[in-house]
Scaffold this motif. Structure first.
Motif, PDB file in Angstrom:
ATOM      1  N   UNK A  16       4.759   7.639   3.476  1.00  0.00           N
ATOM      2  CA  UNK A  16       5.464   7.780   2.195  1.00  0.00           C
ATOM      3  C   UNK A  16       5.500   6.476   1.414  1.00  0.00           C
ATOM      4  N   UNK A  17       5.603   5.353   2.141  1.00  0.00           N
ATOM      5  CA  UNK A  17       5.642   4.061   1.466  1.00  0.00           C
ATOM      6  C   UNK A  17       4.308   3.788   0.764  1.00  0.00           C
ATOM      7  N   UNK A  18       3.225   4.057   1.459  1.00  0.00           N
ATOM      8  CA  UNK A  18       1.900   3.833   0.864  1.00  0.00           C
ATOM      9  C   UNK A  18       1.692   4.765  -0.333  1.00  0.00           C
ATOM     10  N   UNK A  19       2.074   6.030  -0.149  1.00  0.00           N
ATOM     11  CA  UNK A  19       1.883   7.012  -1.226  1.00  0.00           C
ATOM     12  C   UNK A  19       2.715   6.616  -2.457  1.00  0.00           C
ATOM     13  N   UNK A  20       3.951   6.163  -2.213  1.00  0.00           N
ATOM     14  CA  UNK A  20       4.834   5.783  -3.328  1.00  0.00           C
ATOM     15  C   UNK A  20       4.260   4.602  -4.115  1.00  0.00           C
ATOM     16  N   UNK A  41      -5.979   5.620  -0.480  1.00  0.00           N
ATOM     17  CA  UNK A  41      -4.915   5.523   0.526  1.00  0.00           C
ATOM     18  C   UNK A  41      -3.971   6.715   0.423  1.00  0.00           C
ATOM     19  N   UNK A  42      -3.721   7.160  -0.815  1.00  0.00           N
ATOM     20  CA  UNK A  42      -2.852   8.326  -0.995  1.00  0.00           C
ATOM     21  C   UNK A  42      -3.483   9.546  -0.309  1.00  0.00           C
ATOM     22  N   UNK A  43      -4.772   9.739  -0.529  1.00  0.00           N
ATOM     23  CA  UNK A  43      -5.452  10.895   0.075  1.00  0.00           C
ATOM     24  C   UNK A  43      -5.374  10.816   1.607  1.00  0.00           C
ATOM     25  N   UNK A  44      -5.611   9.613   2.136  1.00  0.00           N
ATOM     26  CA  UNK A  44      -5.578   9.438   3.591  1.00  0.00           C
ATOM     27  C   UNK A  44      -4.198   9.708   4.169  1.00  0.00           C
ATOM     28  N   UNK A  45      -3.188   9.137   3.539  1.00  0.00           N
ATOM     29  CA  UNK A  45      -1.843   9.278   4.103  1.00  0.00           C
ATOM     30  C   UNK A  45      -1.215  10.633   3.782  1.00  0.00           C
ATOM     31  N   UNK A  46      -1.687  11.303   2.735  1.00  0.00           N
ATOM     32  CA  UNK A  46      -1.240  12.695   2.529  1.00  0.00           C
ATOM     33  C   UNK A  46      -1.773  13.566   3.668  1.00  0.00           C
ATOM     34  N   UNK A 178     -10.106 -14.909  -8.350  1.00  0.00           N
ATOM     35  CA  UNK A 178      -8.936 -15.784  -8.191  1.00  0.00           C
ATOM     36  C   UNK A 178      -7.882 -15.405  -9.232  1.00  0.00           C
ATOM     37  N   UNK A 179      -6.599 -15.380  -8.765  1.00  0.00           N
ATOM     38  CA  UNK A 179      -5.521 -15.069  -9.697  1.00  0.00           C
ATOM     39  C   UNK A 179      -5.003 -13.642  -9.568  1.00  0.00           C
ATOM     40  N   UNK A 180      -5.593 -12.857  -8.665  1.00  0.00           N
ATOM     41  CA  UNK A 180      -5.135 -11.484  -8.440  1.00  0.00           C
ATOM     42  C   UNK A 180      -4.821 -11.275  -6.964  1.00  0.00           C
ATOM     43  N   UNK A 181      -3.752 -10.509  -6.697  1.00  0.00           N
ATOM     44  CA  UNK A 181      -3.443 -10.190  -5.297  1.00  0.00           C
ATOM     45  C   UNK A 181      -4.466  -9.189  -4.766  1.00  0.00           C
ATOM     46  N   UNK A 182      -4.861  -9.393  -3.520  1.00  0.00           N
ATOM     47  CA  UNK A 182      -5.806  -8.462  -2.915  1.00  0.00           C
ATOM     48  C   UNK A 182      -5.108  -7.129  -2.618  1.00  0.00           C
ATOM     49  N   UNK A 183      -5.658  -6.001  -3.085  1.00  0.00           N
ATOM     50  CA  UNK A 183      -5.002  -4.713  -2.867  1.00  0.00           C
ATOM     51  C   UNK A 183      -4.854  -4.364  -1.376  1.00  0.00           C
ATOM     52  N   UNK A 184      -5.843  -4.728  -0.576  1.00  0.00           N
ATOM     53  CA  UNK A 184      -5.756  -4.444   0.859  1.00  0.00           C
ATOM     54  C   UNK A 184      -4.670  -5.271   1.530  1.00  0.00           C
ATOM     55  N   UNK A 185      -4.492  -6.502   1.072  1.00  0.00           N
ATOM     56  CA  UNK A 185      -3.410  -7.331   1.601  1.00  0.00           C
ATOM     57  C   UNK A 185      -2.061  -6.710   1.235  1.00  0.00           C
ATOM     58  N   UNK A 186      -1.983  -6.200   0.003  1.00  0.00           N
ATOM     59  CA  UNK A 186      -0.732  -5.566  -0.448  1.00  0.00           C
ATOM     60  C   UNK A 186      -0.446  -4.301   0.381  1.00  0.00           C
ATOM     61  N   UNK A 187      -1.458  -3.458   0.609  1.00  0.00           N
ATOM     62  CA  UNK A 187      -1.187  -2.229   1.368  1.00  0.00           C
ATOM     63  C   UNK A 187      -0.811  -2.561   2.811  1.00  0.00           C
ATOM     64  N   UNK A 188      -1.415  -3.612   3.376  1.00  0.00           N
ATOM     65  CA  UNK A 188      -1.059  -4.018   4.745  1.00  0.00           C
ATOM     66  C   UNK A 188       0.401  -4.480   4.786  1.00  0.00           C
ATOM     67  N   UNK A 189       0.822  -5.243   3.762  1.00  0.00           N
ATOM     68  CA  UNK A 189       2.207  -5.722   3.714  1.00  0.00           C
ATOM     69  C   UNK A 189       3.181  -4.548   3.586  1.00  0.00           C
ATOM     70  N   UNK A 190       2.807  -3.554   2.774  1.00  0.00           N
ATOM     71  CA  UNK A 190       3.654  -2.361   2.625  1.00  0.00           C
ATOM     72  C   UNK A 190       3.874  -1.676   3.969  1.00  0.00           C
ATOM     73  N   UNK A 192       3.599  -3.000   7.030  1.00  0.00           N
ATOM     74  CA  UNK A 192       4.420  -3.839   7.912  1.00  0.00           C
ATOM     75  C   UNK A 192       5.896  -3.647   7.548  1.00  0.00           C
ATOM     76  N   UNK A 193       6.184  -3.680   6.252  1.00  0.00           N
ATOM     77  CA  UNK A 193       7.553  -3.514   5.765  1.00  0.00           C
ATOM     78  C   UNK A 193       8.124  -2.158   6.220  1.00  0.00           C
ATOM     79  N   UNK A 194       7.325  -1.112   6.101  1.00  0.00           N
ATOM     80  CA  UNK A 194       7.787   0.229   6.476  1.00  0.00           C
ATOM     81  C   UNK A 194       8.043   0.316   7.987  1.00  0.00           C
ATOM     82  N   UNK A 195       7.151  -0.274   8.777  1.00  0.00           N
ATOM     83  CA  UNK A 195       7.316  -0.233  10.236  1.00  0.00           C
ATOM     84  C   UNK A 195       8.598  -0.974  10.634  1.00  0.00           C
TER      85      UNK A 195
END
Lengths: 203, 130
Positions: A16-20, A41-46, A178-190, A192-195
């Protein structure tokens, strides 16, 4: 003890965290990639949510492997095999009875598996740049472990902003990544936070 | 000799995959087993492990299968698909480090001559006939 109820709560909370946050992930990916990370990621986690009763009925290891296989088959981008490999590897290492040391060992093996799958390493602006610092904090243990895990995950994702992408579609941009957050790093952090929320009993 | 090496084309776009397959067929007709796929599981741009596995099955040859891919995700998903194959087939499928259109046409032309998998792969990667 990771019982069936905990397994289900864990999978549902992560999914749900990833989907949100799918739209946020897509926006990040649109800046430096092909703009499909959120939708993929939404498709996978749905698909994980749809199968959550069957998945959590299995042992912890088997349920994690089930998540991995679902992501591999359903995500439809490189993040499918990458996150799929992460979960498959964790599932191979972890059982229902689990302590911190075992999680550390499982994380070490999973990070190696993801490195091999992505032919990538630390510092290349990928999910590894979150997973590796999180492993570091897990290893240290000590006071306030949950809060420190969340903090390190968030800061590690942010630390990818000044990095130059070496792997994946973002690497085509070279300096412009340079100057943008990596989307994969962001989804990994999400994730970790949920776990951590589940482990603390907040979710 | 048990037939020619099979060729699989994996693109993010179904149109690119289909178009490349047509170019291959124009060159070698039906002498080479051919599979192709493109698009994510919802039909958008992307690649699908499930579809790649089906394409490998369609192009299966006892001589092996060479896969041509376009961008990163196609390669990662193809490597994942290879690992998910039955063990007896796994070592006989390779991903070629070559541009998808030129590589597929070169690989198929080489395969049509009855060349073994390693030669087909080298031809695709060097874009020069063996």
């Amino acid at each position: 003890m990771i019982d069936r109820q905990t397994r289900k709560r864990l999978l549902k909370t992560v999914a749900n965290r990833v989907i949100a946050c799918a739209d946020e992930l897509t926006d990040l990916d649109r800046a430096i990639g092909d703009g499909d990370h959120g939708a993929n990621m939404r498709r996978g986690f749905e698909a994980v949510l749809a199968a959550v009763d069957d998945l959590s009925a299995k042992s912890f290891g088997e349920s994690l492997k089930g998540v991995g296989t679902t992501l591999v088959m359903k995500v439809g981008g490189a993040s499918g095999p990458l996150y799929g490999t992460l979960f498959l590897s964790l599932g191979k290492s972890l059982a229902d009875e689990v302590d911190r040391e075992q999680v550390v060992d499982a994380f070490v093996a999973a990070i190696e598996a993801v490195k091999a799958r992505g032919k990538s390493d630390i510092g290349q602006k990928t999910m590894l740049d979150v997973l590796y610092p999180v492993l570091g904090v897990l290893r240290e243990s000590g006071e306030d472990l949950p809060a420190r895990l969340k903090t390190v995950a968030r800061l590690a994702a942010e630390s990818t902003i000044p990095m130059k992408a070496i792997r994946g579609r973002a690497s085509f941009l070279g300096e412009r990544s340079i100057g943008h957050m990596d989307p994969g790093a962001r989804s990994a952090a999400l994730m970790v936070d949920a776990v951590v929320d589940v482990m603390e009993g907040f979710a | 000799m048990k037939g020619n090496v099979g060729i699989v084309i994996v693109s993010h776009s179904a149109d690119v995959a289909r178009g490349t397959a047509l170019m291959v067929e124009q060159m070698v007709g039906r002498e080479v087993p051919l599979g192709w796929c493109g698009g994510d599981p919802d039909g958008g741009l992307g690649t699908s492990v499930e579809a790649i596995l089906a394409a490998i099955d369609k192009a299966w040859s006892e001589q092996g299968v060479a896969i041509l891919v376009d961008l990163g995700g196609a390669e990662t998903n193809s490597e994942m698909a290879i690992e998910m194959l039955p063990e007896s087939r796994r070592s006989r499928v390779v991903v070629c480090n070559a541009p998808v259109v030129e590589g597929a046409v070169m690989a198929a032309t080489e395969a049509a001559s009855g060349a073994p998998l390693d030669v087909v792969r080298r031809t695709a990667e060097e874009l020069t006939p063996a």
